[in-house]
Scaffold this active site. Structure first.
Site, PDB file in Angstrom:
ATOM      1  N   TRP A  56      22.940  29.586  49.576  1.00  8.14           N
ATOM      2  CA  TRP A  56      23.439  28.680  48.542  1.00  8.14           C
ATOM      3  C   TRP A  56      23.041  27.229  48.813  1.00  8.14           C
ATOM      4  O   TRP A  56      23.180  26.745  49.924  1.00  8.14           O
ATOM      5  CB  TRP A  56      24.964  28.767  48.454  1.00  8.14           C
ATOM      6  CG  TRP A  56      25.448  30.146  48.107  1.00  8.14           C
ATOM      7  CD1 TRP A  56      25.960  31.075  48.976  1.00  8.14           C
ATOM      8  CD2 TRP A  56      25.454  30.759  46.821  1.00  8.14           C
ATOM      9  NE1 TRP A  56      26.271  32.215  48.294  1.00  8.14           N
ATOM     10  CE2 TRP A  56      25.984  32.064  46.973  1.00  8.14           C
ATOM     11  CE3 TRP A  56      25.067  30.347  45.551  1.00  8.14           C
ATOM     12  CZ2 TRP A  56      26.134  32.941  45.905  1.00  8.14           C
ATOM     13  CZ3 TRP A  56      25.215  31.226  44.486  1.00  8.14           C
ATOM     14  CH2 TRP A  56      25.741  32.507  44.666  1.00  8.14           C
ATOM     15  N   GLU A  60      43.661  23.333  33.873  1.00  7.73           N
ATOM     16  CA  GLU A  60      44.392  24.573  34.169  1.00  7.73           C
ATOM     17  C   GLU A  60      45.395  24.420  35.303  1.00  7.73           C
ATOM     18  O   GLU A  60      46.209  25.314  35.537  1.00  7.73           O
ATOM     19  CB  GLU A  60      43.394  25.681  34.556  1.00  7.73           C
ATOM     20  CG  GLU A  60      42.611  26.249  33.402  1.00  7.73           C
ATOM     21  CD  GLU A  60      41.292  25.519  33.148  1.00  7.73           C
ATOM     22  OE1 GLU A  60      41.195  24.331  33.520  1.00  7.73           O
ATOM     23  OE2 GLU A  60      40.379  26.135  32.581  1.00  7.73           O
ATOM     24  N   THR A  88      40.811  22.777  27.482  1.00  4.79           N
ATOM     25  CA  THR A  88      39.705  22.462  28.389  1.00  4.79           C
ATOM     26  C   THR A  88      38.555  21.960  27.518  1.00  4.79           C
ATOM     27  O   THR A  88      38.520  22.254  26.322  1.00  4.79           O
ATOM     28  CB  THR A  88      39.244  23.723  29.145  1.00  4.79           C
ATOM     29  OG1 THR A  88      38.771  24.663  28.178  1.00  4.79           O
ATOM     30  CG2 THR A  88      40.369  24.348  29.934  1.00  4.79           C
ATOM     31  N   LYS A  97      21.087  29.412  44.057  1.00  2.00           N
ATOM     32  CA  LYS A  97      20.890  30.473  45.039  1.00  2.00           C
ATOM     33  C   LYS A  97      19.405  30.649  45.339  1.00  2.00           C
ATOM     34  O   LYS A  97      18.649  31.105  44.503  1.00  2.00           O
ATOM     35  CB  LYS A  97      21.491  31.782  44.553  1.00  2.00           C
ATOM     36  CG  LYS A  97      21.628  32.777  45.681  1.00  2.00           C
ATOM     37  CD  LYS A  97      22.567  33.896  45.346  1.00  2.00           C
ATOM     38  CE  LYS A  97      22.979  34.599  46.641  1.00  2.00           C
ATOM     39  NZ  LYS A  97      23.819  35.742  46.418  1.00  2.00           N
TER      40      LYS A  97
END
Ligand code: ADP
Length: 532
Positions: free
Chosen positions: A435, A320, A177, A430
């Site tokens: 959100w 992944e 990654t 937040k």
């Protein structure tokens, strides 16, 4: 009692065997960095892969050993995908755009024994050689000055070789990654996971490959296994056109001359292609399908490609996940949708292919499963046979006790299974317990004709916890003001989403894969104080 069908171990060598047998003369074209072009075919790829497997054994490389490549897209890189796997090795495709510390870390962590590289990356090799402690052999894909060239090296072998056998769950490739947080992490793909993933990629609702497909993958072979294209392409026996340079003029010319029907790349690649065509006053290439992934495909891009008669396959995935998670193929009611509805649908990230399961969970407890109602957003989790279980050399599994891998993405699942990505868990803002999607703010902001790039970040606020700040890079010559940006956003996002401040900066930091690096941006503005 067992069934009574034949044993057939799922190994990726079956793919190249099949391609050579059934599509042996289907061409593999490469346009090299020096402007020269070569042609081979699937039979030639297999022949060279056998020689390469022999050559690796002659160097003393053993089953399970890691062999690195530092290379762009070309036929010799393709040969290596099959040659390394064919001798039981594990190909580590290294991203040449990583920073030196990351390059040092991943090559040493993977314990790569061989480094195959393009001459264009000779400076990296020269710089890193003393820091790469496990690499014993350097082989240059081009005729390099310092090391043996790939063609000479495999040319010493006769190709009289049998693929090394083993278990389906043996590893065949490792990708790291890009490490936006902490050190990069290694994801080891298995023979089995790779074959299954490639089969999923073939579906009409995914890449939709057939024997007549001609694919020019712009996504580099070092980026998340090139989205599995070298394997899916082998299964379908397609013609590949590779370019070792990503210059839009070169890509465009190849697409026209070689009759390319399909291409795949991150949004910036398509953007560069649009700009090239506009500058030259020419049409986009007549592609049948364009896969866009890695970052969200913006509306104008989808619209323009669709108007060009190109099917847009907007895909979501990550290193992944091998990486295919979802792909946006045509829906069941596609023909009944208006152009605008098709664009809206394509802006979402598509639906899961068979094999992967998705769910969203509550962002606060990361457990409670959320409804697939097309409204509720939550942390996106995934599981399936080509989804990571454990990072390379990690002590613990990367999944929870029900086998779900937490993607770090935030999204909404619609009743028809369509995924709509709204943010990353670390980037979502937040404010007062609610959100705000940083991505939606950015997407709205880049719709302004004077905005070149935008990034929204949550900054500490004593009352609301966090409030959005929008960082904007103006287009050259623009004198855009903060008030104009806010005004532009007013009818595009909810009122309480409007940024508390707009800051103009010269440049937004990017990761090695070209994505906005919020981590670097936050570091850069660590002392930032919102006026309250
Ligand atoms: P990196 O680019 O960091 O090396 P990946 O290529 O694995 O790593 O990036 C995966 C991430 O990219 C996903 O978790 C998601 O946040 C983002 N991503 C991938 N595809 C899309 C898409 N179609 N739309 C929006 N975001 C995407």
């Amino acid at each position: 009692m067992l069934g009574a069908m034949q044993d057939w171990t799922m190994r990726v060598t079956h793919v190249v065997d099949h391609a050579a047998r059934e599509a042996g003369t289907r061409e593999i074209v490469t346009r090299w960095a020096d402007g020269s072009e070569t042609r081979t075919d699937w039979a030639g790829v297999r022949r060279d892969a056998l020689k390469m497997a022999q050559a690796l054994q002659a160097l003393g490389i053993k089953k399970g050993d890691r062999v690195a490549s530092l290379a762009m897209n070309h036929s010799r890189h393709l040969v290596s995908w099959y040659g390394v796997a064919g001798m039981g090795g594990v190909l580590h495709t290294v991203n040449p755009r990583l920073f030196d510390d990351q390059l040092e870390y991943i090559v040493n962590h993977a314990e790569d024994r061989v480094m195959l590289y393009d001459v264009a990356f000779q400076p990296i090799v020269d710089r890193m050689k003393s820091r790469w402690t496990t690499v014993e052999h350097y082989i240059c894909y081009d005729s390099g000055e310092y090391s043996q060239s790939f063609e000479d090296w495999i040319g010493e072998q006769d190709g009289d070789f049998e693929w090394v056998s083993g278990a389906e769950t043996d590893p065949c490739m490792i990708c790291y990654t890009s490490g936006t947080t902490g050190n990069p992490k290694g994801v080891q793909y298995e023979h089995r996971s790779t074959v299954l993933h490639a089969l999923a990629g073939l579906q009409p609702s995914s890449f939709n490959f057939s024997a007549s497909s001609v694919m020019l993958p712009v996504v580099p072979m070092f980026h998340a296994a090139s989205w599995g294209l070298p394997y899916a392409g082998g299964m379908a026996g397609i013609k590949f056109v590779f370019s070792a340079v990503n210059d839009p003029a070169v890509l465009h010319d190849l697409m026209i001359r070689e009759g390319v029907t399909d291409s795949a790349g991150v949004p910036t690649v398509w953007l560069a292609h649009f700009q090239y065509c506009d500058k030259e006053g020419i049409d986009l290439p007549p592609l049948k399908a364009a896969t866009i992934g890695g970052s969200a495909a913006p509306r104008f891009m989808i619209e323009r490609l669709m108007k060009n008669g190109t099917r847009v396959q907007h895909a979501w995935g990550m290193t992944e996940t091998s990486p295919i998670g979802t792909v946006g193929g045509p829906t069941w009611n596609w023909d009944q949708l208006s152009f605008e509805e098709k664009v809206e649908m394509t802006m979402k990230q598509g639906r899961p292919v068979f094999g992967v399961e998705l769910r969203t969970v509550d962002l606060d407890d990361m457990m409670t499963e959320l409804p697939r109602d097309g409204e509720t957003s939550g942390a996106l989790q995934i599981r399936g046979p080509w989804i990571i279980k454990r990072y390379f050399k990690a002590e613990k599994d990367a999944t929870n006790n029900e086998g779900w891998f937490d993607t770090g993405d935030v999204g909404i699942i619609h009743p028809d299974g369509t995924l709509q990505l709204t943010d990353r868990t670390k980037d979502v803002i937040k404010s007062g317990g609610e959100w705000i999607s940083s991505v939606e703010l950015e997407n709205a902001a880049v719709g302004h004709p004077d905005v070149a790039e935008a990034a929204a970040v949550g900054m500490y606020h004593p009352k609301w916890d966090e409030r959005p700040v929008l960082f904007v890079v103006r287009k050259p010559g623009s004198e855009l003001t903060s008030g104009e940006v806010i005004e532009f956003l007013t009818d595009k996002v909810a009122k309480w989403w409007l940024p508390d401040a707009v800051e103009f900066i010269d440049e937004i930091p990017h990761t090695a894969t070209g994505k906005i690096s919020k981590k670097d941006l936050r570091d850069q503005f660590a002392d930032y104080k919102l006026e309250t």
